[in-house]
Enzyme design. Structure first.
Site, mmCIF file in Angstrom:
data_model
loop_
_atom_site.group_PDB
_atom_site.id
_atom_site.type_symbol
_atom_site.label_atom_id
_atom_site.label_comp_id
_atom_site.label_asym_id
_atom_site.label_seq_id
_atom_site.Cartn_x
_atom_site.Cartn_y
_atom_site.Cartn_z
ATOM 1 N N CYS A 142 0.832 -1.211 0.000
ATOM 2 C CA CYS A 142 0.000 0.000 0.000
ATOM 3 C C CYS A 142 0.873 1.270 0.000
ATOM 4 O O CYS A 142 1.600 1.490 -0.944
ATOM 5 C CB CYS A 142 -0.997 -0.024 1.155
ATOM 6 S SG CYS A 142 -2.389 1.120 0.894
ATOM 7 N N LYS A 163 -12.440 8.058 -1.732
ATOM 8 C CA LYS A 163 -11.675 6.929 -1.221
ATOM 9 C C LYS A 163 -12.057 5.642 -1.939
ATOM 10 O O LYS A 163 -13.237 5.357 -2.175
ATOM 11 C CB LYS A 163 -11.901 6.773 0.289
ATOM 12 C CG LYS A 163 -11.046 5.676 0.916
ATOM 13 C CD LYS A 163 -11.222 5.622 2.430
ATOM 14 C CE LYS A 163 -10.317 4.571 3.042
ATOM 15 N NZ LYS A 163 -10.456 4.504 4.515
ATOM 16 N N SER A 192 -7.955 -0.038 0.291
ATOM 17 C CA SER A 192 -8.412 1.023 1.190
ATOM 18 C C SER A 192 -7.414 2.170 1.077
ATOM 19 O O SER A 192 -6.424 2.223 1.798
ATOM 20 C CB SER A 192 -8.484 0.510 2.632
ATOM 21 O OG SER A 192 -8.896 1.532 3.507
ATOM 22 N N HIS A 235 -4.510 -4.777 -0.112
ATOM 23 C CA HIS A 235 -4.334 -5.322 1.233
ATOM 24 C C HIS A 235 -4.856 -6.748 1.302
ATOM 25 O O HIS A 235 -5.842 -7.032 1.996
ATOM 26 C CB HIS A 235 -5.080 -4.465 2.252
ATOM 27 C CG HIS A 235 -4.394 -3.179 2.590
ATOM 28 N ND1 HIS A 235 -3.252 -3.131 3.364
ATOM 29 C CD2 HIS A 235 -4.693 -1.903 2.269
ATOM 30 C CE1 HIS A 235 -2.878 -1.865 3.508
ATOM 31 N NE2 HIS A 235 -3.727 -1.109 2.849
ATOM 32 N N GLU A 237 -3.651 -8.964 2.964
ATOM 33 C CA GLU A 237 -3.438 -9.430 4.340
ATOM 34 C C GLU A 237 -4.563 -9.040 5.295
ATOM 35 O O GLU A 237 -4.576 -9.492 6.454
ATOM 36 C CB GLU A 237 -2.105 -8.885 4.879
ATOM 37 C CG GLU A 237 -2.112 -7.433 5.319
ATOM 38 C CD GLU A 237 -2.062 -6.416 4.191
ATOM 39 O OE1 GLU A 237 -2.094 -5.208 4.489
ATOM 40 O OE2 GLU A 237 -1.995 -6.831 3.010
ATOM 41 N N ARG A 249 -15.103 3.566 11.791
ATOM 42 C CA ARG A 249 -14.242 4.651 12.289
ATOM 43 C C ARG A 249 -14.505 5.937 11.526
ATOM 44 O O ARG A 249 -14.644 7.014 12.137
ATOM 45 C CB ARG A 249 -12.775 4.239 12.134
ATOM 46 C CG ARG A 249 -11.752 5.302 12.534
ATOM 47 C CD ARG A 249 -10.409 5.009 11.892
ATOM 48 N NE ARG A 249 -10.485 5.076 10.435
ATOM 49 C CZ ARG A 249 -9.578 4.532 9.608
ATOM 50 N NH1 ARG A 249 -8.556 3.854 10.097
ATOM 51 N NH2 ARG A 249 -9.706 4.667 8.294
#
Length: 305
Positions: A142, A163, A192, A235, A237, A249
């Site tokens: 990332c 985003k 993300s 991502h 992972e 969040r």
């Protein structure tokens, strides 16, 4: 085979509960095996979460892996205690004389800043330069991938209009590349991020090859295969609930985020997310460890570089 981690690292309990074989330092020292030595530069604020995600994948391999963690001395993270860092982490100064079979650089929540404005950019630049002679293969994730592409090759990043958050379909851009051995023609990976690299900039660099890209997410995997440098913009992972946690969040912060794409059934955040990338993550990391680290790294680790 097990992954060797520091004694008492909290991630060990989680990994053992998932039936992933881990071994603490004391037990590993009794074995007469040359383990792979992997260094992880963890730039994420909550270190333990990222540790668990990466160790889960590094531990799912027949190879014995020995992991060291470092953080940036020029910027002390505020979401991880100094006691935790002292017990489980070192700094670049602690490892700069060592050689490593593999080096992982994580993402960081600084992507909307210019690279040179990041508090630890000078230190990271020194580490990236060091990696060329002290790590056999590097794996950037990332923002770590963006930083690596910018430092090594001058590839810029661009702000996205909104985003990019969700689980996106990807395709392979090359045939018979070992990093993607065993992959389906199309596969899902979470993203993300608020920024991107563009294909036209990467194609200007002869040393770089675009290995995979998303139909909506853009460039996903870039490599300098000769130097065994890999730059991964997504991502794989991520845990099943990572995107959910980030969405909640951002909601609480009043950012009015969009629901992550292709993640909640019927785009309903009250329902359990569907994991479509677990096998991708395990295969990606296993291929990197096997084909670009274990199969190629010198047996005498000090001969690296």
């Amino acid at each position: 085979m097990p992954i060797k981690i520091p004694n008492n690292l909290p991630a060990a309990n989680i990994l053992e509960s998932e039936n992933i074989f881990v071994m603490d330092a004391d037990r590993a020292y009794t074995q007469d095996i040359r383990p792979l030595k992997i260094l992880i530069l963890n730039l994420m604020p909550i270190k333990s979460v990222t540790e668990t995600q990466l160790l889960r994948l590094l531990g799912n391999t027949p190879l014995q892996v020995e992991v060291d963690f470092i953080y940036t001395a020029s910027y002390i993270p505020t979401h991880t205690s100094q006691d935790y860092l002292t017990e489980f982490y070192g700094t670049f100064q602690d490892v700069k004389q060592k050689k490593y079979d593999g080096f992982l650089i994580t993402g960081a929540p600084v992507e909307l800043m210019d690279f040179e404005e990041v508090a630890y950019w000078d230190e990271l630049s020194e580490i990236l330069e060091w990696s060329k002679s002290h790590a056999w293969s590097t794996f950037h994730i990332c923002w770590g991938a963006q930083a690596g592409l910018f430092y090594h090759y001058g590839v810029p990043k661009y702000n996205l209009p909104e985003k990019l958050s969700g689980v996106y379909l990807h395709k392979l851009c090359v045939q018979h590349e070992k990093l993607f051995r065993g992959f389906d023609d199309e596969f899902f990976v979470p993203h993300s991020r608020n920024t991107e690299e563009r294909r036209e900039d990467i194609e200007k660099i002869p040393e770089l090859t675009i290995l995979a890209e998303g139909y909506e997410a853009g460039v996903y995997a870039v490599a300098n295969l000769k130097k065994r440098q890999f730059f991964i913009t997504g991502h794989a992972e991520y845990d099943p609930y990572t995107l959910k946690s980030e969405y909640e969040r951002d909601l609480k912060a009043g950012l009015n985020p969009k629901i992550p794409q292709n993640y909640f059934p019927a785009d309903d955040p009250s329902r359990e997310p569907v994991v479509k990338w677990r096998s991708v993550a395990h295969l990606l990391f296993a291929n990197w460890l096997n084909y670009y680290v274990y199969q190629e790294t010198p047996f005498e680790i000090d001969s690296i570089g």
